[in-house]
Write an enzyme that holds these catalytic residues in place. Sequence first.
Site, short mmCIF file in Angstrom:
data_model
loop_
_atom_site.label_atom_id
_atom_site.label_comp_id
_atom_site.label_asym_id
_atom_site.label_seq_id
_atom_site.Cartn_x
_atom_site.Cartn_y
_atom_site.Cartn_z
N ARG A 166 49.42 -7.69 24.92
CA ARG A 166 50.68 -7.91 24.08
C ARG A 166 50.45 -9.00 23.26
O ARG A 166 49.44 -9.79 23.36
CB ARG A 166 51.96 -8.07 24.86
CG ARG A 166 51.81 -8.66 26.44
CD ARG A 166 51.45 -10.30 26.37
NE ARG A 166 52.26 -11.11 25.42
CZ ARG A 166 51.77 -12.05 24.93
NH1 ARG A 166 50.65 -12.65 25.09
NH2 ARG A 166 52.70 -12.63 23.92
N GLY A 167 51.35 -9.21 22.41
CA GLY A 167 51.17 -10.21 21.37
C GLY A 167 50.31 -9.46 19.90
O GLY A 167 49.55 -8.83 20.15
N ALA A 168 51.11 -9.79 18.98
CA ALA A 168 50.88 -9.12 17.50
C ALA A 168 49.26 -8.93 17.24
O ALA A 168 48.81 -7.86 17.15
CB ALA A 168 51.62 -9.73 16.54
N ARG B 56 54.22 0.47 20.30
CA ARG B 56 54.92 -0.31 20.27
C ARG B 56 55.64 -0.70 18.93
O ARG B 56 54.65 -0.49 17.89
CB ARG B 56 54.90 -1.79 20.65
CG ARG B 56 54.72 -1.86 22.46
CD ARG B 56 54.43 -3.15 22.91
NE ARG B 56 55.64 -4.09 22.87
CZ ARG B 56 55.59 -5.24 23.18
NH1 ARG B 56 54.24 -5.97 23.48
NH2 ARG B 56 56.71 -6.12 23.25
N GLN C 10 56.43 -14.76 29.31
CA GLN C 10 55.22 -14.93 28.63
C GLN C 10 54.96 -16.33 28.82
O GLN C 10 53.79 -16.67 28.67
CB GLN C 10 55.35 -14.17 27.48
CG GLN C 10 55.09 -12.77 27.32
CD GLN C 10 56.72 -12.12 27.10
OE1 GLN C 10 57.43 -12.70 27.50
NE2 GLN C 10 56.85 -10.97 26.39
N ASP D 180 55.66 -11.40 14.95
CA ASP D 180 55.23 -10.17 15.22
C ASP D 180 55.25 -9.50 13.70
O ASP D 180 54.57 -8.36 13.56
CB ASP D 180 56.22 -9.46 16.08
CG ASP D 180 55.74 -9.77 17.57
OD1 ASP D 180 56.69 -10.98 17.93
OD2 ASP D 180 55.04 -9.12 18.15
N ASN E 205 60.21 -12.33 15.88
CA ASN E 205 59.21 -12.87 17.02
C ASN E 205 60.31 -12.65 18.28
O ASN E 205 61.26 -12.25 18.20
CB ASN E 205 58.92 -14.32 16.65
CG ASN E 205 57.92 -14.87 17.74
OD1 ASN E 205 56.79 -14.19 17.96
ND2 ASN E 205 58.23 -15.84 18.26
N LYS E 206 59.71 -13.16 19.21
CA LYS E 206 60.28 -12.95 20.41
C LYS E 206 61.69 -13.29 20.59
O LYS E 206 62.15 -14.32 20.02
CB LYS E 206 59.41 -13.59 21.56
CG LYS E 206 59.89 -13.57 23.09
CD LYS E 206 60.12 -12.21 23.65
CE LYS E 206 58.62 -11.35 23.56
NZ LYS E 206 58.84 -10.15 23.59
#
Length: 341
Positions: A53-55, A90, A190, A231, A241-242
Site C-alpha cells: 500500500r502507499g501511492a 484500488r 499504518q 495519494d 491522502n489518508k
Amino acid sequence: VRTEPADPIPPTVAWADGAVRLVDQRRLPGTLAFVDCRSVSDVVAAIRNLTVRGAPALGATGAFGVALAAAAGADEHEVTAAAASLRTARPTAVNLAWGVDEVVRAWRAGGTDAAIARAQAIAAADVAANRALGTHGAGLLPPQASVLTHCNAGALACVGYGTALGVIRAAHEGGRVVTVWVDETRPVLQGARLTAWELDRLGIPFRVVVDAVAGSLFAAGSVDAVVVGADRIAANGDVANKIGTYSLAVLARAHAVPFYVAAPTTTVDASITSGAEIPIEVRDGAEVAGAEGARTIPAGARVHNPAFDVTPARLVTALITERGVLHHPDASGIAVLLATA
Ligand code: MRU
C-alpha cells in the site's frame, strides 16, 4: 571508495526471479516477511488486501504486475486485461494507473524486455525522487523540530526512502534533531504499525499517539510542522491522502503551523481540475468494527469507512517534490512544476 551504508529497510517492491517480491505489510511490525506474486491476480490481491500500500509503492507494483503478464507471454488482449485489473485494484492513488500505463506503453514499443526494464526504472526512479524531495524538504524544518505525520508515507509506502518520512529522514541524516509525533491512523494503523517500525529502525525518536491527540498537541505548541504524503494531487493543488489528513490541515491552519505535503510529481493528476474529482475509496466496515477478531461495535451497527479525504490547496503551506518546493500550490504553480524537467 565510499559506499552507501546498507538501508535498514529493504525495498518494498522488487523484481526477483521472475516474481514480484513484496514486503508483507500486513505482518509488520511483528514480522518482516516477503510475499512473491507470480501472477497478475496475485498482484491484484496483494494490492486489495494491503500486503502492499502507499501511492508510490502501488505505482511500482502495478508496473511490475504488467511486466509479470508480459514475461508470461501475454498477447495484446491479455496485457490489456491485466492492465485493467491492476489499474482498478484500488481507486485513489493515481500512481497505480500511472505505473501500469507506463509499462503497457513500453511493452507495446519494445516487448517483454522493455516492459521489465521500464518497471525496474520506475522502481529506481522512485527511490531517487524520494531522496531528492527529502533533501528539498529537510531545509523547511526548523532546528529541534517536532513533526507530526499521519499514516505511513515512509519507505514502505514507496519502493524506498519515503516521502513525508523521506523529509524527516533527510533532516535526521543531515544532523538536525527531529522528533516525530506518529498518528496511530485508525482504522488500519499504518502509523502505529509501519511508521513507528520504520522510525525505530532508522533511530529517529518518535512517540505514537492516537489520532484524537492531535488537537491538544497543537494547542500545547508541541507541533512545529505537519508533513504528510499524498495519494493524488489535482491540477489545482488539492490533495487526497489518508482519512484524517484534512482535519490535521485545519488544525495546522488554526494554530499557524506549516502543513507540508511531500510527494513525487507522479502523484499529480493533471487531468482533474480539483479534488472534487478524486475517487475516494470506501473500504469494508469490518476494518472499523473490530480488530484481530474482537468486535468493538454492536453487532449489526452500520459503519462508514472512507479511506481518504481531500485537503484543499489553500491549506497546504508547500508541496515538496523531487523537482523542488512549491509554496502555496495552486493551478499555475502546479502547471509550472509539471513543465519543469
Ligand atoms: O491506504 P493506504 O495505506 O494505501 O494509504 C496510504 C496513504 O494515505 C499515504 O499517505 C500516501 O499513499 C502517500 S505514501 C508516500
